[in-house]
Design an enzyme around this catalytic site. Structure first.
Site, mmCIF file in Angstrom:
data_model
loop_
_atom_site.group_PDB
_atom_site.id
_atom_site.type_symbol
_atom_site.label_atom_id
_atom_site.label_comp_id
_atom_site.label_asym_id
_atom_site.label_seq_id
_atom_site.Cartn_x
_atom_site.Cartn_y
_atom_site.Cartn_z
ATOM 1 C CB ALA A 11 -10.984 -3.120 0.469
ATOM 2 C CB VAL A 12 -9.532 -5.639 4.646
ATOM 3 C CG1 VAL A 12 -8.591 -5.821 3.467
ATOM 4 C CG2 VAL A 12 -8.592 -5.729 5.857
ATOM 5 N NE ARG A 33 -15.519 0.194 -8.037
ATOM 6 C CZ ARG A 33 -14.736 -0.520 -8.585
ATOM 7 N NH1 ARG A 33 -13.918 -0.153 -9.923
ATOM 8 N NH2 ARG A 33 -14.275 -1.656 -8.269
ATOM 9 C CB SER A 128 3.604 -0.424 7.684
ATOM 10 O OG SER A 128 4.160 -1.947 7.853
ATOM 11 N N GLY A 129 1.449 -2.030 8.623
ATOM 12 C CA GLY A 129 0.893 -3.000 9.751
ATOM 13 C C GLY A 129 -0.397 -3.882 9.439
ATOM 14 C CE LYS A 183 4.100 -0.237 4.023
ATOM 15 N NZ LYS A 183 3.236 -0.615 2.949
ATOM 16 C CG HIS A 186 8.056 -0.511 6.371
ATOM 17 N ND1 HIS A 186 7.544 -1.413 6.024
ATOM 18 C CD2 HIS A 186 8.161 -0.710 7.467
ATOM 19 C CE1 HIS A 186 7.124 -2.308 6.875
ATOM 20 N NE2 HIS A 186 7.515 -1.564 8.138
ATOM 21 C CG ASN A 187 6.719 -2.574 2.280
ATOM 22 O OD1 ASN A 187 6.409 -2.001 3.195
ATOM 23 N ND2 ASN A 187 5.660 -3.210 1.409
ATOM 24 C CD GLU A 190 7.127 -6.513 5.261
ATOM 25 O OE1 GLU A 190 6.591 -5.260 5.617
ATOM 26 O OE2 GLU A 190 6.530 -7.161 4.326
HETATM 27 P P1 NDP Z 1 -7.782 -3.443 -2.533
HETATM 28 O O1 NDP Z 1 -6.570 -3.197 -2.607
HETATM 29 O O2 NDP Z 1 -8.175 -4.773 -2.637
HETATM 30 O O3 NDP Z 1 -8.999 -2.433 -3.021
HETATM 31 C C1 NDP Z 1 -10.131 -2.726 -3.038
HETATM 32 C C2 NDP Z 1 -10.977 -1.281 -2.735
HETATM 33 O O4 NDP Z 1 -10.419 -0.535 -3.995
HETATM 34 C C3 NDP Z 1 -12.274 -1.373 -2.860
HETATM 35 O O5 NDP Z 1 -12.796 -0.538 -1.918
HETATM 36 C C4 NDP Z 1 -12.693 -1.251 -4.177
HETATM 37 O O6 NDP Z 1 -13.947 -0.800 -4.419
HETATM 38 C C5 NDP Z 1 -11.758 -0.068 -4.450
HETATM 39 N N1 NDP Z 1 -11.422 0.219 -6.087
HETATM 40 C C6 NDP Z 1 -10.933 -0.449 -6.951
HETATM 41 N N2 NDP Z 1 -10.966 0.079 -7.884
HETATM 42 C C7 NDP Z 1 -11.525 1.274 -8.107
HETATM 43 C C8 NDP Z 1 -11.935 2.295 -8.862
HETATM 44 N N3 NDP Z 1 -11.429 1.852 -10.078
HETATM 45 N N4 NDP Z 1 -12.689 3.190 -8.444
HETATM 46 C C9 NDP Z 1 -12.991 3.083 -7.122
HETATM 47 N N5 NDP Z 1 -12.555 2.513 -6.131
HETATM 48 C C10 NDP Z 1 -12.013 1.399 -6.647
HETATM 49 O O7 NDP Z 1 -7.983 -2.985 -0.781
HETATM 50 P P2 NDP Z 1 -7.203 -3.203 0.367
HETATM 51 O O8 NDP Z 1 -7.963 -2.717 1.583
HETATM 52 O O9 NDP Z 1 -6.563 -4.546 0.607
HETATM 53 O O10 NDP Z 1 -6.044 -2.081 0.178
HETATM 54 C C11 NDP Z 1 -6.118 -0.741 0.042
HETATM 55 C C12 NDP Z 1 -4.784 0.032 -0.204
HETATM 56 O O11 NDP Z 1 -3.843 -0.172 1.077
HETATM 57 C C13 NDP Z 1 -4.147 -0.506 -1.395
HETATM 58 O O12 NDP Z 1 -3.496 0.505 -2.031
HETATM 59 C C14 NDP Z 1 -3.011 -1.429 -0.941
HETATM 60 O O13 NDP Z 1 -1.969 -1.772 -1.567
HETATM 61 C C15 NDP Z 1 -2.740 -1.139 0.313
HETATM 62 N N6 NDP Z 1 -2.669 -2.156 1.347
HETATM 63 C C16 NDP Z 1 -1.577 -1.786 2.494
HETATM 64 C C17 NDP Z 1 -1.546 -2.690 3.406
HETATM 65 C C18 NDP Z 1 -0.758 -2.588 4.428
HETATM 66 O O14 NDP Z 1 -0.364 -3.336 5.107
HETATM 67 N N7 NDP Z 1 -0.308 -1.096 4.453
HETATM 68 C C19 NDP Z 1 -2.147 -4.138 3.466
HETATM 69 C C20 NDP Z 1 -3.040 -4.142 2.305
HETATM 70 C C21 NDP Z 1 -3.149 -3.114 1.555
HETATM 71 P P3 NDP Z 1 -15.306 -1.780 -4.837
HETATM 72 O O15 NDP Z 1 -15.586 -2.200 -3.370
HETATM 73 O O16 NDP Z 1 -16.330 -1.013 -5.370
HETATM 74 O O17 NDP Z 1 -14.436 -2.747 -5.613
#
Ligand code: NDP
Length: 478
Positions: A11-12, A33, A128-129, A183, A186-187, A190
């Site tokens: 994801a992102v 996945r 973070s970021g 972390k 940190h939040n 924040e």
């Molecule tokens: P999401 O939290 O929206 O998670 C989506 C991803 O998880 C997709 O790749 C999805 O795969 C996968 N996924 C979900 N369920 C499963 C499963 N059961 N088995 C395998 N894969 C699965 O993505 P983000 O990119 O937003 O965040 C990723 C992590 O980073 C999270 O833990 C989030 O809390 C953290 N985060 C941190 C941030 C920061 O600033 N540090 C900001 C945003 C997020 P599929 O494509 O197949 O659905």
């Protein structure tokens, strides 16, 4: 097996992190996945570096050089466990799994223990970021074995944000859950920073009578001084923004109900368990909760308030300068409380966290990045076992210089009926810590009265109880 690092969960956050590694010259195996995302990533950004697109879990693991290093960037909670259970059987002793999601540190402790039994290093890395940080350089807080950091550290240092002096914003925080704990705090900080800024805005708007554009200008000025930080910078951007549809200040068309994902709440929950007063962070979490209770707010709408009018224009600028003092002093308190929590967590779990190193790795990449963190770094350099940031002579002097204005701002808020829970909780914490005597003595008397909970005396050793329902004589109980 050519990839030096693998990222699963595209994801992102995962995509951007994978691109960051690739842009820094590493060969990155990517996996998701839903395989379509893997293909899409490589199609769109393949030109940025060396990616190895993999379909199955086995293909992914086989693409990694040994010892393998694979980063999980999936949804925190059960999905992370599901992914760990999918990959762990395919790995070998010495391999390293890094969870870069927002895991609760207790989950990280559990996962680390389970995987350690299989000889696999599990690293819980707070990142973070946001999206932009993941791509251009985040602040990274890895917790795990020192051995795993030896192989992982140099790569993380390469992709991490760099502080102004060039130091990478990453270092080995400590074993197992230490990174995710840091972390989490940190939040929490924040949340407190954001709430303090929100209170300053509220006062400038309703007491000083400034427009959003004027307040944006004020924050820009502050950002050139000791409050120089990412959050102050973006605050000015948000306040200066005009809604295209209505032509109104953007801040006036946004619904005033703040949401949260939960890491601020975790910080407060854990602080309660550790007995650490993080009142600034707690008030920030509660302020979001209050804002979200439309029903309660609606029911209270007609309640009486003070009749105070905004300040006359000639007094407004002097008041704004006082607000800057109040904001800075309250910020010192928030960080004092947050660092106390890290210190307490480190003692509770035996992590040996270096607080100076933590302040250092927050100097770039993360949401709370600020010039202020250099000051904290300097404080811990001067005295590594500093009991509290307020004990640092530099901070003590600054807060001492700010305190009269800080009080004046809280008084003005109260007399104008403006809620400033974080400003006033921070001031109360400061006053409580510096007090010669606290009314806790009375509390102890009450506890002894109704529950025979005993008390200690100021003039001699031992534990005592007064026979409240008898002749009120005192007995020594220990
Ligand atoms: P999401 O939290 O929206 O998670 C989506 C991803 O998880 C997709 O790749 C999805 O795969 C996968 N996924 C979900 N369920 C499963 C499963 N059961 N088995 C395998 N894969 C699965 O993505 P983000 O990119 O937003 O965040 C990723 C992590 O980073 C999270 O833990 C989030 O809390 C953290 N985060 C941190 C941030 C920061 O600033 N540090 C900001 C945003 C997020 P599929 O494509 O197949 O659905």
């Amino acid at each position: 097996s050519t990839a030096q690092i693998g990222v699963t969960g595209l994801a992102v956050m995962g995509s951007n992190l994978a691109r960051n590694f690739a842009r820094n010259g590493y060969t990155v195996a990517v996996h998701n996945r839903t395989a379509a995302k893997t293909t899409a990533l490589v199609e769109e950004f393949g030109h940025e570096g060396d990616f190895v697109a993999t379909g199955s879990a086995k293909e992914f693991v086989d693409a990694l050089e040994r010892p393998r290093r694979l980063i999980i960037m999936v949804k925190a909670g059960e999905p992370t466990d599901a992914v760990i259970h999918e990959f762990a059987p395919l790995l070998e002793p010495g391999d390293v799994i890094i969870d870069g999601g927002n895991a609760h540190f207790e989950d990280t402790r559990r996962r680390e223990k389970e995987l350690r039994e299989q000889g696999i290093h599990f690293v819980g890395a707070g990142i973070s970021g946001g999206e932009e940080g993941a791509l251009l350089g985040p602040s990274i807080m890895p917790g795990g074995s020192a051995e795993s950091y030896e192989s992982l550290g140099p790569m993380l240092e390469k992709i991490a944000a760099k502080a102004k002096d060039g130091t990478p914003c990453v270092s080995h925080v400590g074993p197992d859950g230490a990174g995710h704990f840091v972390k989490m705090v940190h939040n929490g900080i924040e949340y407190a920073d954001m709430q303090l800024i929100a209170e300053a805005y509220h006062l400038l708007r309703d007491v000083a009578g400034y427009s959003p554009a004027r307040i944006a200008e004020t924050f820009r000025e502050w950002n050139r001084g000791r409050l120089d930080s990412y959050l102050i910078e973006i605050t000015a951007e948000v306040l200066a923004h005009t809604d295209a549809e209505t032509g109104l200040p953007f801040v006036d068309v946004v619904a005033d109900a703040a949401e949260q994902k939960g890491t601020g709440r975790w910080t407060v929950q854990i602080a309660l368990d550790l007995g650490v007063p993080v009142s600034g962070i707690a008030e920030a979490v509660f302020a979001r909760a209050v804002s979200g209770h439309a029903d309660l707010r609606e029911a209270a709408r007609g309640l009486a308030g003070p009749a105070a009018a905004p300040l006359p224009a000639e007094a407004a600028d002097a008041f704004a300068a006082q607000v800057e003092q109040a904001l800075y002093a309250s910020k010192i308190v928030s960080y004092t409380q947050g660092f106390h929590q890290i210190q307490a967590g480190s003692e509770e779990y035996g992590w040996g966290v270096d607080l100076g190193a933590v302040s250092s790795l927050w100097r770039g990449g993360c949401i709370i990045r600020a010039a202020f963190l250099d000051r904290i770094r300097t404080a811990y350099d001067a005295q590594p076992d500093l009991p509290s940031l307020l004990a640092d002579p530099g901070f003590a002097q600054e807060i001492g210089e700010a305190q009269e204005d800080w009080r004046a701002v809280v008084v003005a808020a109260v007399s104008h009926g403006i809620p400033v829970p974080a400003f006033s909780a921070s001031l109360a914490y400061y006053d409580a810590l510096r007090a010669e005597r606290l009314p806790a003595a009375l509390t102890q008397g009450q506890r002894d009265f109704f529950g025979a909970h005993t008390y200690r005396r100021t003039d001699r050793e031992g534990t005592f109880h007064t026979l409240w329902s008898g002749d009120r004589s005192e007995v020594r109980t220990a």
